[in-house]
Design a protein around this motif. Structure first.
Motif, PDB file in Angstrom:
ATOM      1  N   SER A 170       0.812  -1.221   0.000  1.00 34.07           N
ATOM      2  CA  SER A 170       0.000   0.000   0.000  1.00 34.07           C
ATOM      3  C   SER A 170       0.844   1.269   0.000  1.00 34.07           C
ATOM      4  O   SER A 170       0.334   2.352  -0.290  1.00 34.07           O
ATOM      5  CB  SER A 170      -0.926   0.012   1.224  1.00 34.07           C
ATOM      6  N   LEU A 171       2.136   1.151   0.316  1.00 32.86           N
ATOM      7  CA  LEU A 171       2.996   2.332   0.394  1.00 32.86           C
ATOM      8  C   LEU A 171       4.030   2.397  -0.728  1.00 32.86           C
ATOM      9  O   LEU A 171       4.916   3.257  -0.690  1.00 32.86           O
ATOM     10  CB  LEU A 171       3.713   2.365   1.748  1.00 32.86           C
ATOM     11  N   LEU A 172       3.945   1.521  -1.709  1.00 29.23           N
ATOM     12  CA  LEU A 172       4.949   1.511  -2.761  1.00 29.23           C
ATOM     13  C   LEU A 172       4.968   2.825  -3.544  1.00 29.23           C
ATOM     14  O   LEU A 172       6.039   3.418  -3.758  1.00 29.23           O
ATOM     15  CB  LEU A 172       4.701   0.335  -3.703  1.00 29.23           C
ATOM     16  N   ARG A 173       3.804   3.288  -3.981  1.00 25.03           N
ATOM     17  CA  ARG A 173       3.779   4.519  -4.760  1.00 25.03           C
ATOM     18  C   ARG A 173       4.205   5.732  -3.946  1.00 25.03           C
ATOM     19  O   ARG A 173       5.091   6.489  -4.386  1.00 25.03           O
ATOM     20  CB  ARG A 173       2.380   4.726  -5.353  1.00 25.03           C
ATOM     21  N   PRO A 174       3.613   5.989  -2.766  1.00 20.96           N
ATOM     22  CA  PRO A 174       4.050   7.169  -2.013  1.00 20.96           C
ATOM     23  C   PRO A 174       5.515   7.110  -1.594  1.00 20.96           C
ATOM     24  O   PRO A 174       6.177   8.144  -1.507  1.00 20.96           O
ATOM     25  CB  PRO A 174       3.118   7.192  -0.795  1.00 20.96           C
ATOM     26  N   THR A 175       6.045   5.913  -1.355  1.00 19.94           N
ATOM     27  CA  THR A 175       7.456   5.810  -0.985  1.00 19.94           C
ATOM     28  C   THR A 175       8.349   6.160  -2.167  1.00 19.94           C
ATOM     29  O   THR A 175       9.360   6.853  -2.010  1.00 19.94           O
ATOM     30  CB  THR A 175       7.773   4.402  -0.466  1.00 19.94           C
TER      31      THR A 175
END
Length: 530
Positions: A433-438
């Motif tokens: 769930s955090l791949l894009r924002p990271t």
């Protein structure tokens, strides 16, 4: 340097001795090497001095003897592998068995021998040529003979602290240590004992044992049926598992090397045939960021192949923590937790990570980074040394550059929590769930290595149903390497995209006609080449 009776003295390799193999523990970062008759642990002392601590064996005494490390003997180890759970796995020259070398407890003084060296219960049909581990939970052990690969669906010994204590107690009593087998026998994954032809193929399960054997397939009882493989290997030399559970195998074929890929279900495909590297023995290693390394012993050279960011070695998941308000990934089992005070780079990362988790009075943070309404205590010197963005902010002369707080607007706080830990420890395991924002935040903070990790994990997570959305997102944000990888995935899985997510194709046409046309033209060119 060699440690002997607590004193340091120069270590010189005897003229008749040689360095055989080496491995690095993926959890601790500690390196282990073996000569013809001795296993060593490599520690780093002050001034970058390497200290060799003898774990087992005796110089010039090449034989297989189990027992505590100071009494155990090893015979020209051909394979050496760290399990990440506090043990080494070795295979002696000409042996058809695997041996477990229990490592000294963390924090033991230099030159502490292994508490126990023991032979694991199962004996394979022929001489073992390769060992490999899939570190995902539960761990899988792969063992290769010359022409076949076998799979253990979990480690064939108890890797828990209680199991290690039992093995150590057995070794201290003068025995080999207790090694309860978790499975009576491994399962055949691919190949056929004694058949040195070279064929791609797959493994199927048959309930007709006689019929399977009559068709020339390799037979091994496993589960509810018999594993029968149509694949063949000429001469396996070494293998390693990647992050997706695939086994990369380097194989000797006359004066040439071949690289084959074996899927977790037993499908064998030729990856690179007739690899132009001469040698009689090879080693293979998957490195981060898509590099495959092949070493030919006769040439004493290393050959590097760039396979793309989607290829990465299998690594243990970090143990779960509640740090930063996020649940850590996976872990559990016997994997060792990070421990401060460990030598080398792994110890440095653990010590810096302790700055985040330990009491503030040890090294009080001196700046709070404000992200999404949350305050993240940090150390200004470390942020400036590790991150070009913060180094520039602190030197900018702006109003907040010298203050105790610095704001990072329009950023995801959970993504920053991950990147803050990365800045301290160089460890980055990103929930889906955090791949894009990271990735977005890593790009903004000028952290290219972290961006590569996020890109690699995004490519690993892509599916036919998500690839179009990922393509449009990567194109909009200018992530060139991610976009290239996604284009390759789309072309490789175009039929699956059409079947599983036909509506996404309409979205692609309307949202980015230029990208749709590029992919359409590339698909036509690929079809013509076939």
């Amino acid at each position: 340097m060699n440690v002997d009776d607590g004193t340091l003295e120069p270590y010189e390799l005897d003229e008749e001795d040689e360095l055989r193999r080496a491995t690095c523990d993926p959890v601790t970062g500690i390196v282990y090497i073996c000569t013809l008759s001795v296993l060593f642990q490599v520690d780093i002392a002050g001034g970058n001095v390497a200290v060799l601590s003898r774990l087992a064996g005796s110089p010039g005494d090449e034989e297989e003897v189990d027992g505590p490390g100071d009494a155990a003997r090893v015979d020209r180890p051909f394979c050496i592998l760290a399990d990440g759970c506090g043990s080494l796995l070795i295979k002696d020259c000409g042996s058809s068995s695997v041996r477990r070398v229990l490592l000294p407890p963390p924090g033991s003084p230099p030159n502490t021998p292994s508490p126990a060296v023991s032979t694991l219960p199962h004996e394979y049909p022929n001489n073992i040529w390769g060992l490999a581990l899939d570190y995902s939970e539960p761990q899988r052990l792969y063992v290769a003979t010359k022409t076949a690969i076998y799979r253990h669906d979990e480690l064939p010994y108890d890797a828990s602290p209680a199991g290690a204590a039992a093995a150590a107690a057995g070794g201290a009593a003068g025995g080999a240590g207790e090694q309860p087998a978790r499975r009576t026998a491994p399962v055949l994954l691919a190949g056929l004992e004694g058949d040195v032809s070279q064929l791609d193929g797959m493994t199927a399960i048959s309930n007709d044992k006689d019929g399977a054997a009559g068709r020339g397939g390799t037979v091994s009882r496993g589960g509810s049926g018999t594993a029968v493989s149509s694949a063949r290997f000429r001469h396996i030399n070494a293998m390693q598992v990647d992050s997706r559970g695939r086994i990369f195998v380097v194989e000797r074929a006359g004066d040439e090397a071949s690289i084959r890929v074996v899927s977790p279900c037993g499908l064998v495909t030729s990856f690179l045939a007739g690899f132009d590297v001469a040698g009689s023995e090879y080693q293979i290693c998957i490195l981060p960021y898509g590099w495959l390394c092949v070493c030919a012993w006769d040439e004493a050279r290393v050959h590097m192949l760039q396979l793309g960011p989607r290829i990465a070695p299998s690594e243990p998941a970090p143990r779960g923590t509640a740090a930063d308000g996020l649940a850590g990934g996976g872990g559990g089992g016997g994997l060792l937790p990070p421990a401060p005070g460990r030598p080398g780079l792994a110890g440095l990362a653990a010590d810096l990570g302790a700055l985040l988790d330990g009491p503030p009075e040890v090294a009080a943070p001196d700046v709070d980074v404000l992200v999404g309404g949350r305050a993240f205590p940090c150390h200004r010197a470390l942020l400036g040394a590790r991150c070009e963005y913060f180094r520039g902010r602190f030197a900018s002369g702006l109003a907040d550059s010298a203050g105790s707080e610095i704001a990072l607007p329009d950023a995801d706080p959970d993504a920053f929590a991950l990147l803050r830990r990365y800045l301290y420890t160089s460890s980055l395991d990103i929930p889906p769930s955090l791949l894009r924002p990271t990735l977005e935040l890593a790009d903004r903070l000028l952290l290219p290595a972290a961006a590569v990790v996020a890109t690699q994990q995004l490519l690993t997570a892509v599916t036919p149903g998500s690839v179009v959305a990922d393509l449009l997102w990567a194109e909009a944000r200018g992530f060139a390497s991610l976009l290239a990888g996604l284009k390759a995935y789309y072309l490789d899985h175009a039929h699956a995209v059409l079947e599983e997510a036909p509506a996404s194709l309409e979205q692609l046409m309307t949202s980015s006609p230029k990208l749709h046309l590029e992919l359409y033209a590339a698909g036509i060119k690929r079809a013509r080449r076939r």
